[in-house]
Each structure stands twice: as C-alpha cells, then as structure tokens.
Design a protein around this motif. Structure first.
Motif, short mmCIF file in Angstrom:
data_model
loop_
_atom_site.label_atom_id
_atom_site.label_comp_id
_atom_site.label_asym_id
_atom_site.label_seq_id
_atom_site.Cartn_x
_atom_site.Cartn_y
_atom_site.Cartn_z
N ALA A 98 49.80 11.53 42.69
CA ALA A 98 51.05 11.01 43.24
C ALA A 98 51.54 9.84 42.40
O ALA A 98 50.75 8.97 42.01
CB ALA A 98 50.84 10.57 44.68
N ILE A 99 52.84 9.81 42.11
CA ILE A 99 53.46 8.69 41.42
C ILE A 99 54.17 7.86 42.48
O ILE A 99 55.17 8.30 43.06
CB ILE A 99 54.45 9.15 40.34
N VAL A 100 53.65 6.66 42.75
CA VAL A 100 54.14 5.86 43.88
C VAL A 100 54.31 4.40 43.46
O VAL A 100 53.76 3.96 42.45
CB VAL A 100 53.15 5.93 45.07
N PRO A 101 55.08 3.62 44.23
CA PRO A 101 55.18 2.18 43.95
C PRO A 101 53.82 1.50 44.13
O PRO A 101 53.06 1.85 45.04
CB PRO A 101 56.19 1.68 45.00
N GLU A 102 53.53 0.52 43.28
CA GLU A 102 52.24 -0.16 43.36
C GLU A 102 52.03 -0.82 44.72
O GLU A 102 50.93 -0.79 45.27
CB GLU A 102 52.14 -1.22 42.25
N PHE A 103 53.10 -1.40 45.29
CA PHE A 103 52.90 -2.13 46.54
C PHE A 103 52.47 -1.21 47.68
O PHE A 103 51.89 -1.65 48.66
CB PHE A 103 54.16 -2.91 46.93
N TRP A 114 48.49 13.45 50.48
CA TRP A 114 48.19 14.66 49.73
C TRP A 114 47.34 14.36 48.49
O TRP A 114 46.46 15.14 48.12
CB TRP A 114 49.49 15.37 49.32
N ALA A 115 47.59 13.20 47.86
CA ALA A 115 46.76 12.82 46.71
C ALA A 115 45.33 12.52 47.16
O ALA A 115 44.36 12.91 46.50
CB ALA A 115 47.36 11.61 46.01
N GLU A 116 45.19 11.84 48.29
CA GLU A 116 43.86 11.54 48.84
C GLU A 116 43.11 12.82 49.19
O GLU A 116 41.88 12.87 49.09
CB GLU A 116 44.01 10.68 50.09
N ALA A 117 43.85 13.86 49.57
CA ALA A 117 43.23 15.13 49.92
C ALA A 117 42.89 15.97 48.69
O ALA A 117 42.35 17.08 48.83
CB ALA A 117 44.14 15.92 50.87
#
Length: 296
Positions: free
Chosen positions: A238-243, A230-233
């Motif tokens: 988006a708040i996500v883990p770095e890995f 969704w962030a790419e779109a």
C-alpha cells in the motif's frame, strides 16, 4: 414576488427530473411540489417545464440559472451572519476524509464540544474533491483536504506537509528481482491504492515508475484504512501517507519511506472572504495543536 421556497422546489425538481423524487428529497408531498411549480409559473407568467417527458423550457433554464445562484448566495450569507453572531447554537458542518477525521480531528472535536456545547457537529465523510465542492457551495463550513488545487472560490491554509511510504513486506524483494519474462498473474506485485478518481492518485500515479517494479497490478480500495488492512493481510503493497502509519503501534508489515515521491499538503479550506466565527477559529487552533503533538 418570487417565493424562495418555490425556487428551492424548482431547483430540486430540475435536479431529479421527477416530481416524486423531488418530493422525497424535500420532505414534501408530491401535490405540494406541483403546487409550488404552478404558483411559480403563474407568477412568472411563463411555462417552465414540459411534463411528458420531463424537460425544462428555455424560460425554465433561464430561471434555473438565477435560482441556483440566488439560493447559494443566501446560504453563504446565512453562514456569514452566523459567524458574525459568533454562532453559539446551531450546526457546524465539517467535510473531511475518514483518515483525516479519525487521526487528526477526534481530540479537537472533543475539546470543541466541551467549549461549545450548544453547537452540534455534522461531519461529512468525503474525498478532498468532494469537500472542495461542499465548501464552495456553502454546504460545509470548513473542509480538511489533501493536495488542494488552487481554486478561486476557496482559500487553502496548509497545516502540514505529507510524505509517502510503502506498507508491505515484499516491496524490496520485487524491486531487486529481475523483470520476469513469463510471470503468472498471481506472481505479479500488487499495489494497493485509492481509487483512480481521487486527487491522491492524480498525485501518485506519475511517481509509481520510480518504484522500479516489474509489471504490477493495481488493487483499488476506498480508504487509507482499507489500504492498510489489505497490506497487513498480505495482499500487496500500500502507498499511504506517512502520518497514517506512524500513529499505529501494532503494524506487522514493513514500512518503507518513499522520499522520491512528491510531497503534498494537508490543510483546511474555507470560501474566499468567508467570515470565520470564534468557534471555527478555536477549532482550527486545536487541530493545529493536535498536528504539532502528533509530530513529536
């Protein structure tokens, strides 16, 4: 003497409160469920359930308490016996979230299948909270979790520290802008987060004010992969883990580290005093090697 199969039928019936649904869950016929309950009541010489409407009697509640504990202990005992026997055949049940299993477990699982061809995998796609419950109840032999809380029945071993990042092109734009007075809904920044009932949200919600955003909306999705998509779109940040993003080479949106967010742990859980088989120990070794490789 109480038959263990009668107790399992009784516990399942108490859970579903319906003979037909209990029969389906147990892969039995409804008359056989009724027969098990009849045999249980005849053996104990007490009435255990009221049928119309369905409810447990006082004696039924007392038996349910002991039955649940007995069945769980037997399940835990069987798991330990399998481990002592080094489990060369059977099923190894793993509980892990989609993002952990996809990014960290595929390669170790491939090595495991080559080394232990007689053992089948059962992978349960769960949240960390669900994984903890499954391991506690011996419904899973091993769980991989994020942000494990201290819990007496479980032993947690950290595999790596997790830091957080923001995925989205317009984060800095919103942080640098003055807070609008009359902002339409479509102009407000959107944070794409996991559901509010997850451990990740419990950890991240207190840190969100440090982003210094104006009035923002929250879009909840069910997985880290969905957050990234969704962030790419272009639907938000988006708040996500770095890995979860540093292993991707085709991202088009900006990645912003969030050092002010609290770090947490990724690791595995087993039951306290659980006997680990040679197969599980080898799997954990390969998982640890995969984590080391991914950090290079």
């Amino acid at each position: 003497m109480l038959d263990i199969h009668w107790l399992k039928t009784f516990v399942t019936l108490a859970q579903y409160k319906h003979f037909g649904k209990a029969a389906t869950a147990l892969h039995m016929t409804q008359p056989n469920v009724s027969l098990h309950i009849k045999q249980l009541e005849q053996t104990t010489r007490v009435k255990l359930i009221e049928r119309n409407p369905f409810k447990l009697t006082q004696a039924g509640f007392r038996l349910l308490e002991s039955s649940e504990r007995t069945l769980m202990e037997l399940q835990i005992c069987q798991a330990d016996l399998n481990a002592i026997n080094n489990l060369s055949q059977g099923t190894l049940t793993i509980a892990a979230s989609d993002i952990i299993s996809r990014l960290l477990l595929i390669q170790p699982f491939q090595l495991f299948k080559s080394e232990f061809p007689g053992i089948d995998f059962s992978l349960l796609n769960t949240t960390s909270s669900q994984a903890s419950e499954l391991v506690t109840n011996a419904e899973a032999d091993l769980g991989f979790v994020i942000a494990q809380k201290e819990s007496q029945p479980l032993h947690f071993t950290e595999l790596q520290q997790i830091k957080w990042c923001a995925l989205g092109n317009n984060l800095q734009q919103w942080q640098q802008a003055k807070r609008p007075i009359n902002v339409s809904l479509t102009e407000q920044p959107t944070l794409i987060l996991l559901g509010h009932d997850t451990r990740t949200r419990e950890l991240l919600d207190p840190a969100l004010p440090s982003l210094n955003l104006p009035n923002y909306r929250i879009m909840e999705v069910g997985s880290v992969d969905a957050q990234i998509d969704w962030a790419e779109a272009g639907f938000g940040v988006a708040i996500v883990p770095e890995f979860s993003v540093y292993t991707k080479s085709n991202l088009t949106t900006k990645i912003t580290p969030l050092p002010q967010f609290p770090t947490t742990s990724l690791g595995y859980i087993v039951r306290q005093n659980q006997v680990l088989s040679k197969a599980i120990k080898q799997l954990l070794y390969w998982v640890n090697q995969e984590i080391i490789r991914s950090q290079r």
